[in-house]
Enzyme design. Structure first.
Site, PDB file in Angstrom:
ATOM      1  N   LYS A 154      -6.110  10.237 -60.921  1.00 34.11           N
ATOM      2  CA  LYS A 154      -7.099  11.256 -61.320  1.00 34.11           C
ATOM      3  C   LYS A 154      -8.443  10.895 -60.698  1.00 34.11           C
ATOM      4  O   LYS A 154      -9.059   9.884 -61.061  1.00 34.11           O
ATOM      5  CB  LYS A 154      -7.204  11.291 -62.857  1.00 34.11           C
ATOM      6  CG  LYS A 154      -8.151  12.356 -63.399  1.00 34.11           C
ATOM      7  CD  LYS A 154      -8.073  12.374 -64.930  1.00 34.11           C
ATOM      8  CE  LYS A 154      -9.263  13.017 -65.597  1.00 34.11           C
ATOM      9  NZ  LYS A 154      -9.159  14.452 -65.743  1.00 34.11           N
ATOM     10  N   ARG A 214       1.643  19.247 -65.145  1.00 25.09           N
ATOM     11  CA  ARG A 214       0.211  19.165 -64.828  1.00 25.09           C
ATOM     12  C   ARG A 214       0.053  19.467 -63.345  1.00 25.09           C
ATOM     13  O   ARG A 214       0.055  18.572 -62.509  1.00 25.09           O
ATOM     14  CB  ARG A 214      -0.309  17.777 -65.171  1.00 25.09           C
ATOM     15  CG  ARG A 214      -1.795  17.566 -64.923  1.00 25.09           C
ATOM     16  CD  ARG A 214      -2.203  16.172 -65.409  1.00 25.09           C
ATOM     17  NE  ARG A 214      -3.608  15.892 -65.223  1.00 25.09           N
ATOM     18  CZ  ARG A 214      -4.139  15.433 -64.082  1.00 25.09           C
ATOM     19  NH1 ARG A 214      -3.379  15.206 -63.042  1.00 25.09           N
ATOM     20  NH2 ARG A 214      -5.432  15.188 -64.003  1.00 25.09           N
ATOM     21  N   SER A 266      -7.401  15.548 -75.100  1.00 24.32           N
ATOM     22  CA  SER A 266      -7.964  14.314 -74.549  1.00 24.32           C
ATOM     23  C   SER A 266      -9.338  14.088 -75.151  1.00 24.32           C
ATOM     24  O   SER A 266     -10.181  14.995 -75.131  1.00 24.32           O
ATOM     25  CB  SER A 266      -8.122  14.417 -73.031  1.00 24.32           C
ATOM     26  OG  SER A 266      -6.866  14.476 -72.419  1.00 24.32           O
TER      27      SER A 266
HETATM   28  N1  TZP Z   1      -6.224  11.165 -67.383  1.00 26.61           N
HETATM   29  C1  TZP Z   1      -6.787   9.973 -67.460  1.00 26.61           C
HETATM   30  S1  TZP Z   1      -6.141   8.903 -66.330  1.00 26.61           S
HETATM   31  C2  TZP Z   1      -5.064  10.080 -65.734  1.00 26.61           C
HETATM   32  C3  TZP Z   1      -5.261  11.264 -66.435  1.00 26.61           C
HETATM   33  C4  TZP Z   1      -4.551  12.519 -66.210  1.00 26.61           C
HETATM   34  C5  TZP Z   1      -4.113   9.831 -64.618  1.00 26.61           C
HETATM   35  C6  TZP Z   1      -2.972   8.967 -65.022  1.00 26.61           C
HETATM   36  O1  TZP Z   1      -2.104   8.759 -63.942  1.00 26.61           O
HETATM   37  P1  TZP Z   1      -1.378   7.364 -63.701  1.00 26.61           P
HETATM   38  O2  TZP Z   1      -0.720   7.527 -62.358  1.00 26.61           O
HETATM   39  O3  TZP Z   1      -0.362   7.188 -64.781  1.00 26.61           O
HETATM   40  O4  TZP Z   1      -2.445   6.296 -63.695  1.00 26.61           O
END
Ligand code: TZP
Ligand code: MG
Length: 221
Positions: A145, A45, A116
């Site tokens: 995010k 990603r 998603s």
């Molecule tokens: N989609 C929803 S939360 C997120 C994504 C890509 C980020 C998740 O990252 P982390 O560091 O595991 O909380």
């Protein structure tokens, strides 16, 4: 759907997601260590401020893909269908702002397709259009995010399983080995994490702890 659902569920147990901006250390080293620790699926990603583009992005993708191949860990690409097809990745993960699931399914054939979703309607559409698994979240607060939707806890997961939706599901957002269990108890097939592994002092130990946390609940189920 292109993948056997039980096989998909097994792959989702510890789903590690990252790109170069998520790592303090060399991403290749982080991925190697994470796989040693027990990661079951990987998603590239490459997103957000300072991320790689073009040839540099492709080059990192290929290096990480080669590491996955050695350990027979499927390699999924986030959003970038063209890159996934170009390097023959094992699958793609898309969100609601990307092309529709049925368009992507037509492009990728039998590769893994993850989508998603944030509502029952989106879930039903993704399933009808050929998703192999659903990603839901953020389950817990996350700072990884920037444009993440509102934290949903276990409510949406519980709603999906109560509606007898049986498709493989993975949760995301703020998940660590310490808070992974309730998610599995509520019906998720696994956990997807970025920072819990990519920013850990030991990505190997972090992956191992997540793997143990998930398996402990599954054995007792
Ligand atoms: N989609 C929803 S939360 C997120 C994504 C890509 C980020 C998740 O990252 P982390 O560091 O595991 O909380
Ligand atoms: Mg997307």
């Amino acid at each position: 759907m292109a993948v056997n659902p039980q096989a998909m569920k097994n792959l989702l147990k510890v789903y590690f997601i990252m790109g170069s901006t998520n790592c303090h250390q060399n991403p290749e080293k982080v991925l190697q260590a994470a796989i040693q620790g027990g990661v079951t699926l990987f998603q590239f990603r490459e997103k957000g401020a300072g991320c790689l583009h073009g040839k540099e992005k492709e080059s990192l993708a290929k290096k990480l893909q080669a590491i996955c191949k050695e350990s027979r860990i499927p390699f999924i690409v986030n959003d970038d269908i063209e890159l996934a097809l170009k390097i023959n990745a094992d699958g793609v993960h898309i969100g609601q702002d990307d092309e529709t699931a049925d368009t992507v399914r037509r492009k990728i054939g039998s590769k893994i397709l993850g989508v998603s979703v944030h509502s029952m309607k989106e879930a039903e559409t993704a399933i009808r259009q050929g998703a192999d698994y659903l990603g839901i979240g953020p389950i817990y607060p996350t700072s990884t995010k920037a444009d993440a939707k509102a934290v949903q806890g276990l409510s949406f997961l519980t709603e999906l399983r109560s509606a007898d939706i049986k498709i493989p599901i993975v949760g995301i957002g703020g998940i660590t080995f310490e808070n992974a269990s309730p998610l599995i108890e509520a019906g998720a097939d696994g956990v997807s994490v970025i920072s819990a592994i990519s920013q850990a002092d030991s990505p190997e130990k972090a992956a191992e702890k997540l793997y143990d946390a998930v398996n402990k609940i599954m054995r007792n189920a």
